[in-house]
Write an enzyme that holds these catalytic residues in place. Structure first.
Site, PDB file in Angstrom:
ATOM      1  N   GLU A 206     -20.347  19.627   8.918  1.00  0.00           N
ATOM      2  CA  GLU A 206     -20.638  19.001   7.627  1.00  0.00           C
ATOM      3  C   GLU A 206     -20.031  17.608   7.672  1.00  0.00           C
ATOM      4  O   GLU A 206     -18.915  17.424   8.185  1.00  0.00           O
ATOM      5  CB  GLU A 206     -20.061  19.805   6.466  1.00  0.00           C
TER       6      GLU A 206
ATOM      7  N   HIS B 273     -24.480  25.578   3.060  1.00  0.00           N
ATOM      8  CA  HIS B 273     -24.124  24.259   3.600  1.00  0.00           C
ATOM      9  C   HIS B 273     -22.621  24.142   3.858  1.00  0.00           C
ATOM     10  O   HIS B 273     -22.023  23.088   3.635  1.00  0.00           O
ATOM     11  CB  HIS B 273     -24.610  23.131   2.673  1.00  0.00           C
TER      12      HIS B 273
END
Length: 410
Positions: A18, A164
């Site tokens: 990320e 995510h």
């Protein structure tokens, strides 16, 4: 989270990162916010070890609101997290010398890892190999689940929403891969039982009948006598003349097995309806090269004798390398009212079983996922001539294309 357990370098390292988003104008690149990895046994497909860590970027203010809305990682989240130099040894130990795997890692995650190590003046980890499940599944599983985003694939298999976050996304990626492999295994094992209904944007796959299409009249290059090839002018309703390339008493039709795709569908040229004129580029053996060169020479001479002023375009691409020859195989489009589809029959061979791909409509994006560079294809095609504006040459029109696919995707 600390890496648990021990083991060698034979495990596959599934990983995900990320990051921050670049600033407008590209002034700030991607900065790592989180790294997560799972080491998987390639034989049992079970999780051996896992590791994840948040990472504090050098400039926490670079975490934009759009990034926070995506993964929920804000400046406060990483305020007490280690910086990348503090976790670089662990990341290196996980990745170096192993096969790397992940969704779209070739296009993003791998580059981010290399940049992160470059920023601290260290050599990056090197993979033993890379498995990017985005192009892999696009080629083998197709777009039956819609786009090939991880979230769409997970939704298709009922695996929940994508979070995510690195470790969660890695686990979801592994489960998606297992689901796709199971479906493909069942389809290949019982093709007459499973009739797959896929979105109109892709295709419907149905079992092909024995022999697929009538291949009578298609000659392999070694069956062609160059001395028996001729090019003659015949009347045409669309122009003053048309060149017909024949072998003995009939039109020349060729077949060649195991051609390797060099480039997928091109969109460089458009037809009168604004649709791309689709063709794929494949490498060809020397035997086919000799036949096509003979055709090219005869057709060019006939064109010049008919007082044509068009520039002749060679049918064989030399690609600037010795012993490297390739051709374009044209995939014609047939209009049916407002709709359009392909006249080329396309099949997929899975572990000896033949599956016919029937396209509900023209969709050049779907072909991208089939004709991936490196894929082997059996081609059955006819040899035609064309004269378009100031150019003339030979067009190789694909009648049937058979793609070779493996039974298992991993």
């Amino acid at each position: 989270m600390e890496m648990e357990g021990g083991g060698g370098r034979e495990e596959i390292a599934f990983f995900d990162v990320e990051t921050t988003l670049p600033g407008r104008g590209g002034g700030i690149g991607y900065s790592l916010l989180e790294f997560g990895a799972i080491l998987v046994s390639p034989r049992q497909l079970v999780e051996v070890r896992s590791y994840s860590t948040l990472i504090r970027p050098a400039d926490p203010s670079a975490i934009a609101s759009t990034s926070v809305r995506c993964n929920g990682i804000n400046p406060e989240t990483v305020a007490s997290a280690p910086s990348f130099p503090e976790v670089a040894d662990q990341v290196f130990a996980i990745l170096h010398g192993r096969v790397w795997a992940g969704h779209n890692i070739a296009g993003f995650d791998c580059a981010v890892i290399r940049e992160a190590f470059a920023e601290i003046g260290r050599a990056p980890p090197e993979p033993k190999g890379i498995i990017d499940t985005l192009p892999l599944l696009a080629q083998r599983f197709g777009r039956r689940a819609g786009d090939m985003k991880l979230a769409s694939l997970a939704s298709y298999f009922g695996l929940g929403q994508q979070k995510h976050r690195s470790l969660d996304d890695v686990r979801m990626n592994i489960e998606v891969l297992k689901c796709c492999a199971t479906v493909l295994f069942l389809e290949a094992s019982l093709p007459d039982v499973f009739s797959i209904k896929t979105p109109e944007m892709f295709c419907t796959i149905i079992p092909a009948s024995e022999g697929c299409n009538s291949f009578a009249g298609f000659l392999e290059p070694d069956e062609v006598s160059v001395q028996d090839i001729s090019a003659s002018i015949v009347p045409s309703s669309h122009c003053d003349h048309k060149l017909l390339i024949q072998h003995r008493d009939g039109p020349l039709q060729l077949c060649c097995m195991g051609l390797r795709v060099q480039f997928g569908p091109s969109r460089k040229f458009m037809d009168h309806a604004g649709r791309p004129k689709l063709n794929i580029v494949v490498d060809i053996p020397e035997s086919l090269c000799k036949v096509l060169e003979a055709c090219d020479l005869l057709a060019q001479k006939s064109s010049q004798n008919s007082s044509s002023r068009s520039e002749w375009k060679p049918v064989i691409r030399k690609d600037g390398y010795p012993n490297s020859n390739s051709i374009r195989l044209h995939i014609p489009i047939v209009a049916n009212g407002d709709a359009a589809t392909y006249s080329t029959e396309i099949y997929q061979k899975l572990s000896g079983n033949m599956l016919k791909l029937v396209f509900a409509k023209y969709d050049d994006v779907a072909l991208d996922s089939l004709f991936v560079p490196g894929t082997c294809v059996d081609a059955y095609f006819c040899v035609e001539t064309y004269a378009y504006e100031q150019y003339a040459g030979i067009r190789l029109v694909a009648k049937t294309l058979i793609l070779h696919s493996k039974q298992s995707i991993i």
